[in-house]
Write an enzyme that holds these catalytic residues in place. Structure first.
Site, short mmCIF file in Angstrom:
data_model
loop_
_atom_site.label_atom_id
_atom_site.label_comp_id
_atom_site.label_asym_id
_atom_site.label_seq_id
_atom_site.Cartn_x
_atom_site.Cartn_y
_atom_site.Cartn_z
N GLU A 128 0.84 -1.21 0.00
CA GLU A 128 0.00 0.00 0.00
C GLU A 128 0.87 1.26 0.00
O GLU A 128 1.00 1.96 0.99
CB GLU A 128 -0.96 0.00 1.19
CG GLU A 128 -2.04 -1.07 1.09
CD GLU A 128 -3.11 -0.95 2.15
OE1 GLU A 128 -4.26 -1.35 1.88
OE2 GLU A 128 -2.81 -0.46 3.27
N GLU A 174 -6.10 -7.13 -1.43
CA GLU A 174 -6.71 -7.09 -0.10
C GLU A 174 -8.17 -6.66 -0.24
O GLU A 174 -8.48 -5.71 -0.95
CB GLU A 174 -6.00 -6.10 0.83
CG GLU A 174 -4.58 -6.47 1.18
CD GLU A 174 -3.98 -5.52 2.21
OE1 GLU A 174 -4.76 -4.83 2.92
OE2 GLU A 174 -2.75 -5.45 2.29
#
Length: 596
Positions: free
Chosen positions: A174, A281
């Site tokens: 991320e 995710e």
């Protein structure tokens, strides 16, 4: 994973999901569906087991968690790796290289495919923190590049020595703001690219068949992804796959408000950069709302599977087994009784590409608010209404459009009521769809895209509170009087705002596509129906697919139907009005029915 530290505190599985969603049934399993990755990130599992947290299947029988996941349709495992983590902190530590090799070997031996997620940190790395490993803290930028290469190569070599070849390797976790701050911040994209390329080079040197994933959060935010990957491309970044996180829970909205934006971004990334895409995710509050999370997981899998040219690789649930009594994590998919929630049954569903929106000529004038070539309070083709003369100031176009220069905005520094609309006349009677891209601050008494004066009751959809451009739509607008008024309505408090752009109103009336005219299928019966809906196929049609939608366009059920009387099981549909789309080679039609 997003915001974790703010939170810390077979037939039978199909039958057991009754009452928790409609299972999508397909007549056959395509080769691409079989290779679609249905994954789980299980970084906590080793420590859960070490601390006597047990796992049970739906029947309450204690089993290996990996086996339960496999029985729920999971075919891939994702494991994060930290450089020198705490070995006493159960939740925020472990996931050391040696532990990851152990778990990866175990997963490989059970037939799972593997994704390895390099955080390049000693603990969590995400958009809010990208802390360098303590051992690297004083290193120069040149040494940091060597650190990334050596650490990546070392872990992959250890895996290789144990017979494990990851299918995917994430370089960074991320990272819209970059990694290894401050040297690798995205404000210095040249340096960030050099660090990422060192990770890429190490992967290819040790495991050349592994695909390198670059992973950002907010998979529904197309602007963020374009900005990042444009910069990465300009700076010569090397990667194979674009990874996304998607957590509607952290967006403070239901998934239905952003799923179309996720699908748009997936398709755009694959097309714009020629790369494969993966949702690395995903998660939701599956304990509190198993039905909603089930529906979300089906929708996300379908969105990824529907990316053209097979470029949608799969979907990974983040820590489904990490139930709260261990982790405090709210978005696991396991109960504290050690059993999976029914939301996990979504991975038993064969993914299907979402039915593309019906296409047709947009009948609206100036749908993108570009015709004036300037910001204005009188956009060509649109009419305004306000509850006071002063409140007309709330209605205007300005720069910052969804895909071009201008957008429509409603905003004022005092309370206001305003509508911006078009009344289209001379329309052929039939079925229409209204859709548009929107943004909104939220907080209004009402803020709606609407359709009315078409011969039926007004239809509207509330704009979601989001600063990300999101597409909303109304389907099944039945025009019976040759006209339709569409518009944006705001009943707002001071400083509430909303934006509208690229509005479409088009016919979705479906006619037969046979080369020669022929009889169409009979109307579904009985109508109203209670538990089964019977469909008769036209003569000569040997097989068709029936798809049931809500009037807002949500796909609820898909099933193959055969000649003669074929029944759809509609027992799990709530009472209401639905559309059933019957489609076969050379024939397509839409009918309505009522479920009692």
């Amino acid at each position: 994973m997003k915001n974790f530290l703010l939170v810390a505190g077979c037939l039978s599985p199909w039958l057991r999901s009754i009452g928790l969603g409609v299972v999508l049934l397909l007549s056959s399993l395509t080769a691409s569906a079989q290779t679609f990755a249905k994954g789980a990130d299980t970084g906590w599992l080793q420590q859960m087991e070490a601390n006597n947290y047990y796992f049970y299947n739906d029947q309450g029988v204690r089993q290996d968690c990996f086996q339960i996941l496999k029985d729920k349709g999971i075919n891939s495992i994702r494991l994060r790796v930290w450089v020198n983590p705490s070995m006493v902190d159960w939740v925020n530590g472990h996931c050391s290289p040696a532990e990851v090799v152990t778990m990866a070997t175990r997963a490989k031996n059970m037939g799972f495919r593997l994704m390895i997620d390099f955080h390049y940190s000693d603990s969590w790395a995400d958009p809010g923190k990208q802390t360098k490993p303590a051992a690297w803290a004083g290193h120069s930028f040149a040494q940091l590049q060597a650190d990334v290469y050596d650490h990546t190569a070392s872990v992959l070599t250890a895996l290789k020595n144990n017979g494990v070849t990851p299918e995917w390797v994430q370089v960074g976790n991320e990272i819209p703001g970059g990694m290894l701050w401050p040297e690798g911040r995205s404000t210095n994209f040249g340096q960030l690219t050099q660090l990422l390329n060192k990770g890429y080079d190490a992967v290819k040197a040790v495991s050349p068949t592994s695909k390198v994933v670059i992973h950002l959060d907010k998979g529904n935010d197309n602007a963020q992804f374009r900005w990042f990957f444009d910069q990465l491309t300009t700076n010569g970044g090397k990667y194979d796959v674009i990874g996304m996180s998607y957590y509607p829970f952290w967006l403070n909205q239901d998934y239905t408000a952003s799923i179309s934006s996720l699908q748009y971004n997936l398709n755009d990334m694959a097309s714009r950069y020629g790369k494969e895409v993966i949702v690395a995710e995903v998660g939701g509050d599956a304990v509190a709302a198993p039905q909603n999370v089930y529906d979300m997981l089906v929708a996300v899998q379908n969105a990824v599977y529907g990316v053209p040219d097979g470029k949608g690789l799969g979907v990974f649930y983040w820590e489904p087994q990490g139930y709260r009594s261990f982790s405090g994590y709210q978005l696991s998919a396991w109960g504290n009784d050690g059993k999976p929630t029914a939301a996990m049954n979504a991975f038993l569903v064969t993914p299907t590409a979402p039915v593309p929106p019906a296409t047709g000529t947009n009948v609206l004038t100036n749908p993108g608010f570009e015709a004036n070539n300037a910001a204005t309070q009188t956009p060509i083709g649109w009419t305004s209404w306000a509850n006071t003369t002063a409140n007309y100031a709330a209605d205007k176009t300005e720069a910052g459009g969804q895909a071009s220069t201008y957008r429509l905005t409603h905003w004022l520094n005092s309370a206001y009521q305003v509508s911006t609309y078009q009344l289209k006349t001379g329309l052929p009677n039939g079925t229409y769809t209204l859709r548009a891209w929107v943004q909104s601050s939220g907080g209004q008494t009402a803020c709606q895209l609407y359709a009315k004066n078409y011969g039926g009751a007004e239809r509207n959809v509330n704009l979601p509170a989001t600063s990300t451009w999101t597409q909303v739509q109304l389907t099944g607008i039945q025009v019976t009087n040759g006209q339709c008024e569409i518009g944006l309505w705001s009943d707002a408090n001071a400083n509430n705002w909303c934006n509208l752009d690229n509005v479409e109103l088009f016919s979705t009336t479906v006619t037969s596509t046979r080369a020669k005219a022929g009889p169409v299928a009979r109307t579904p019966y009985p109508n109203p129906a209670t538990d089964r809906l019977t469909l008769l196929l036209p003569p000569g049609v040997t097989e068709a697919t029936a798809t049931v939608y809500s009037l807002t366009g949500q796909l609820l059920l898909r099933q193959a139907v055969q000649p003669a009387a074929s029944g759809l099981d509609i027992t799990r549909l709530p009472a209401g009005l639905y559309q059933v789309h019957l489609e076969s080679k050379g024939h397509s039609e839409m009918q309505k029915f009522v479920k009692q």
